[in-house]
Design an enzyme around this catalytic site. Sequence first.
Site, short mmCIF file in Angstrom:
data_model
loop_
_atom_site.label_atom_id
_atom_site.label_comp_id
_atom_site.label_asym_id
_atom_site.label_seq_id
_atom_site.Cartn_x
_atom_site.Cartn_y
_atom_site.Cartn_z
N ASP A 4 0.81 -1.22 0.00
CA ASP A 4 0.00 0.00 0.00
C ASP A 4 0.85 1.28 0.00
O ASP A 4 0.69 2.15 0.86
CB ASP A 4 -0.93 0.03 1.22
CG ASP A 4 -1.68 -1.28 1.44
OD1 ASP A 4 -2.17 -1.84 0.45
OD2 ASP A 4 -1.77 -1.72 2.60
N GLU B 12 -11.44 -0.45 -3.27
CA GLU B 12 -10.63 0.17 -2.22
C GLU B 12 -9.51 0.97 -2.88
O GLU B 12 -9.47 1.12 -4.09
CB GLU B 12 -10.05 -0.90 -1.29
CG GLU B 12 -9.13 -1.89 -1.97
CD GLU B 12 -8.69 -3.03 -1.07
OE1 GLU B 12 -9.11 -3.08 0.10
OE2 GLU B 12 -7.92 -3.89 -1.54
#
Length: 370
Positions: free
Chosen positions: A59, A269
């Site tokens: 991420d 997401e």
Amino acid sequence: MLQKYTYPIIIALSIAASACQSKKPEKQPEAANAQTTPTEASGPQFLNKPLITEIYTADPSAHVFNNKIYIYPSHDIESNIPQNDNGDHFAMRDYHILSQDSVGGKVTDHGVALDIKDIPWAGRQLWAPDAAFKDGTYFLYFPVKDKNDVFRIGVATSKSPTGPFKADPKPIEGSFSIDPAVFKDSDGQHYMYFGGIWGGQLQKWENGKFNPAGSKTDSGKENDPAISPKVVKLSADMHQFAEPVKDVQIIDKAGKPLLTKDHDRRFFEASWMHKYNGKYYFSYSTGDTHYIAYATGDNPYGPFTYQGVILNPVLGWTNHQSIVPFSDKWYLFYHDTELSKGQTHLRNIKVTELKHNPDGTIETITAYKE
């Protein structure tokens, strides 16, 4: 619509299901051959190498502060929790901040910048963070489940881009779900984009209230408009929301909202915003179909019109991106599971050049060499 690179993902899922049963408290990355896939010696070659191999990272939120690249990733660990749709096997406990003077240059790990034990209201699972800078202070925004197991978004501050960061005593009022991404517009105003379905709990927040008995996924409403990511203007002090949270509408080129059943295009997401030639580019992950997609609009709130795919599926189940300019080029930061040979909860971050076409569209990237 999944293309020829889908098969490593399928294999990775089966590997991950058994790998999560490991008895080691925290598994360290193993040396991996960066030129071949872990699943097939004669298969496609990886386009890019992991930026760091000493720990698992995911991420990557990249920013340029003082002409230097700083990366704010998740820190993956071996959780010994079986894989499930709630994401319980992603049980991260702290953040390490990375930096480099140039793309392709040495990457420095600055150590633990924030630990879950130092967040007064936190329960478990420090997921994907982001960072911002204003008036001499660096802000680290992070999602973590509170002591009632509900994801909230917190903020921590430091006078250094590498921390250590001190967390506010409470989460941001009105915050929920995961994956905060903070965008500074040309006028200096900061906006936060956030949200994630399934384990990110966004589908449990219909009507503005958390329903613990709500759906675990976005299924059951296949012909309805897809669940929307969120956007909100930040307060002047960067510690609170300055307005009610708004939906980010993603539409097709006919002006119709993307539907829940449109898994190749709908939001899952990993919100990110960047601005190029006056246009706003909202990018995100499609989750279970593994694309990094993007849509464009004329203002920070949208609506955003779906344009296509930035990054095709990588090895592993998840992906999460950031897009930043540096030294007259644009770069895409992302992750895959090369180091762990496909264990979906043990990831590594990478970077590759991103190119905008003359018409403003983005060239689709494939994370493997031809």
